[in-house]
Design an enzyme around this catalytic site. Structure first.
Site, PDB file in Angstrom:
ATOM      1  N   ARG A  55     106.065  77.504   0.381  1.00  0.00           N
ATOM      2  CA  ARG A  55     104.612  77.597   0.436  1.00  0.00           C
ATOM      3  C   ARG A  55     104.109  78.832   1.170  1.00  0.00           C
ATOM      4  O   ARG A  55     103.198  79.514   0.711  1.00  0.00           O
ATOM      5  CB  ARG A  55     104.011  76.364   1.126  1.00  0.00           C
ATOM      6  CG  ARG A  55     103.923  75.173   0.237  1.00  0.00           C
ATOM      7  CD  ARG A  55     104.129  73.917   1.036  1.00  0.00           C
ATOM      8  NE  ARG A  55     105.498  73.868   1.497  1.00  0.00           N
ATOM      9  CZ  ARG A  55     106.500  73.355   0.787  1.00  0.00           C
ATOM     10  NH1 ARG A  55     106.265  72.788  -0.344  1.00  0.00           N
ATOM     11  NH2 ARG A  55     107.743  73.385   1.240  1.00  0.00           N
ATOM     12  N   THR A  56     104.671  79.105   2.328  1.00  0.00           N
ATOM     13  CA  THR A  56     104.108  80.190   3.132  1.00  0.00           C
ATOM     14  C   THR A  56     104.277  81.516   2.392  1.00  0.00           C
ATOM     15  O   THR A  56     103.324  82.283   2.225  1.00  0.00           O
ATOM     16  CB  THR A  56     104.778  80.225   4.522  1.00  0.00           C
ATOM     17  OG1 THR A  56     104.673  78.924   5.097  1.00  0.00           O
ATOM     18  CG2 THR A  56     104.097  81.227   5.430  1.00  0.00           C
ATOM     19  N   LYS A  84     123.458  94.366   6.757  1.00  0.00           N
ATOM     20  CA  LYS A  84     124.355  95.448   7.192  1.00  0.00           C
ATOM     21  C   LYS A  84     124.231  95.682   8.691  1.00  0.00           C
ATOM     22  O   LYS A  84     124.821  96.611   9.237  1.00  0.00           O
ATOM     23  CB  LYS A  84     124.012  96.742   6.457  1.00  0.00           C
ATOM     24  CG  LYS A  84     124.154  96.673   4.951  1.00  0.00           C
ATOM     25  CD  LYS A  84     123.866  98.038   4.346  1.00  0.00           C
ATOM     26  CE  LYS A  84     123.687  97.982   2.853  1.00  0.00           C
ATOM     27  NZ  LYS A  84     123.010  99.187   2.364  1.00  0.00           N
ATOM     28  N   ARG A 105     108.700  85.898   8.908  1.00  0.00           N
ATOM     29  CA  ARG A 105     109.237  84.619   9.393  1.00  0.00           C
ATOM     30  C   ARG A 105     110.618  84.899   9.969  1.00  0.00           C
ATOM     31  O   ARG A 105     111.443  85.532   9.313  1.00  0.00           O
ATOM     32  CB  ARG A 105     109.334  83.594   8.273  1.00  0.00           C
ATOM     33  CG  ARG A 105     110.094  82.335   8.686  1.00  0.00           C
ATOM     34  CD  ARG A 105     109.994  81.216   7.704  1.00  0.00           C
ATOM     35  NE  ARG A 105     108.673  80.618   7.701  1.00  0.00           N
ATOM     36  CZ  ARG A 105     108.339  79.550   6.988  1.00  0.00           C
ATOM     37  NH1 ARG A 105     109.223  78.958   6.218  1.00  0.00           N
ATOM     38  NH2 ARG A 105     107.105  79.070   7.030  1.00  0.00           N
ATOM     39  N   HIS A 133     103.472  78.623  14.402  1.00  0.00           N
ATOM     40  CA  HIS A 133     103.177  78.878  12.987  1.00  0.00           C
ATOM     41  C   HIS A 133     101.644  78.923  12.877  1.00  0.00           C
ATOM     42  O   HIS A 133     101.024  77.985  12.378  1.00  0.00           O
ATOM     43  CB  HIS A 133     103.783  77.753  12.143  1.00  0.00           C
ATOM     44  CG  HIS A 133     103.904  78.046  10.683  1.00  0.00           C
ATOM     45  ND1 HIS A 133     103.245  79.085  10.052  1.00  0.00           N
ATOM     46  CD2 HIS A 133     104.622  77.420   9.704  1.00  0.00           C
ATOM     47  CE1 HIS A 133     103.552  79.074   8.766  1.00  0.00           C
ATOM     48  NE2 HIS A 133     104.387  78.079   8.535  1.00  0.00           N
TER      49      HIS A 133
HETATM   50  C1  NCD Z   1     107.020  74.375   7.928  1.00  0.00           C
HETATM   51  C2  NCD Z   1     107.756  75.439   8.693  1.00  0.00           C
HETATM   52  O1  NCD Z   1     108.359  76.326   8.089  1.00  0.00           O
HETATM   53  O2  NCD Z   1     107.658  75.399   9.909  1.00  0.00           O
HETATM   54  N1  NCD Z   1     106.873  74.666   6.572  1.00  0.00           N
HETATM   55  C3  NCD Z   1     105.755  75.371   6.178  1.00  0.00           C
HETATM   56  O3  NCD Z   1     105.573  76.509   6.524  1.00  0.00           O
HETATM   57  N2  NCD Z   1     104.851  74.726   5.443  1.00  0.00           N
HETATM   58  C4  NCD Z   1     107.492  73.001   8.175  1.00  0.00           C
HETATM   59  C5  NCD Z   1     108.934  72.656   8.035  1.00  0.00           C
HETATM   60  O4  NCD Z   1     109.776  73.471   7.679  1.00  0.00           O
HETATM   61  O5  NCD Z   1     109.248  71.478   8.279  1.00  0.00           O
END
Ligand code: NCD
Length: 306
Positions: A55-56, A84, A105, A133
């Protein structure tokens, strides 16, 4: 208040007026999901993800496309020079030559902060280890506001892995900017860090419990999270605790009629699929609110909207 050029690393960098501004701009974005726009024509977003994401990553890609920009992406950083041995700082120094905004991320909590200090272009934290997040928290707030008409006055239960779950850390801080009551529901071993509980308790009423059944009748929002298997130092501990909460349509029998169930997704077994067919389920709608919230954030940090 100016967002242009700003990094989005921690929800704690934002005050209530700023969060409200993001939510107001998100509302302006809603019609653009249909027709599209040229607001970010010529702009390029770079994703760099060191952990899995659906999703993100995809909602940021969709967001920039709908606004007339484009994206470049390194799929989960498996095929880049990172394997690398290139360090994060070098990678960021290169990416900022190719992109107007970097969405990162990373499995380390400090990575987004470090990247933001290095990069000239804005860095958006799309999840930093078990830390934060922030864009998820903004879209969670937006979902509550759109679905329930207000955030002030809400009672919200955060359920599941409050220790390793980064979404709930950011969301607890975000909700503490509003007049809310927070129920923190977790097994003893997965309680929210004391530091966060203390900070948030200074602003709003916080109730900690292990029993989800006790809180369901009291809350307007049930925010359920996955047990973060990958962050357990000891997999045996995970095996002991997995499946501890399982929300089903049965569990929701005593809920307020307008209670909404949210979940950042992915879910494993903590919300059973029969909940999808109840009037409480909003976790898929939440992903759409995520798109418009991220469109808003991109317009703001890239200066297309004041
Ligand atoms: C979450 C995350 O990556 O922290 N997912 C997201 O971004 N919607 C939640 C998760 O991984 O449980």
């Amino acid at each position: 208040m100016s967002f242009k050029g700003r990094d989005i690393v921690s929800i704690r960098d934002f005050n209530r007026d700023e969060v409200e501004h993001v939510l107001n701009v998100a509302r302006l974005m809603e019609p653009l999901t249909m027709g599209g726009s040229k607001m970010l024509d010529g702009k390029v977003l770079s994703n760099i993800f060191f952990e899995p994401s659906t999703r993100t990553r995809l909602s940021f890609e969709s967001a920039i496309l709908k606004l007339g920009g484009n994206y470049i992406s390194i799929p989960e950083s498996q095929v880049s020079s990172v394997v690398k041995g290139e360090n994060l700082v070098d990678t960021i120094r290169v990416l900022e030559n190719y992109a107007d905004v970097i969405v990162l991320r990373h499995f380390l909590e400090g990575a987004a902060r470090l990247a933001s200090e290095v990069a000239v272009v804005p860095v958006i934290n799309a999840g930093s280890g078990g830390g934060e997040h922030p864009t998820q928290a903004m879209l969670d707030l937006y979902t509550m506001e759109r679905e329930l008409g207000t955030i002030d006055g809400l009672s919200v239960a955060l359920v599941g892995d409050l220790k390793y779950g980064r979404t709930v850390h950011s969301l607890a801080y975000a909700l503490s900017l509003y007049d809310t009551t927070l129920y923190l529901v977790s097994p003893k071993t997965l309680e929210m860090r004391r530091e966060i509980v203390n900070d948030v308790s200074n602003e709003v009423t916080v109730v900690e419990t292990n029993e989800v059944g006790d809180v369901i009748p009291n809350v307007d929002v049930l925010y359920v999270t996955r047990i973060q298997k990958e962050r357990f130092p000891d997999q045996e501990e995970y095996e002991k605790i997995k499946g501890v909460y399982r929300i089903s349509s049965n569990t929701l029998q005593n809920a307020k009629s307008n209670l909404i169930v949210l979940h950042p997704l992915p879910r494993v077994d903590e919300v059973t699929s029969d909940v999808d067919y109840t009037p409480h389920a909003r976790y898929f709608k939440e992903t759409w609110y995520g798109l418009v919230t991220r469109m808003a954030l991109l317009c703001l940090v890239l200066g297309a909207i004041e």
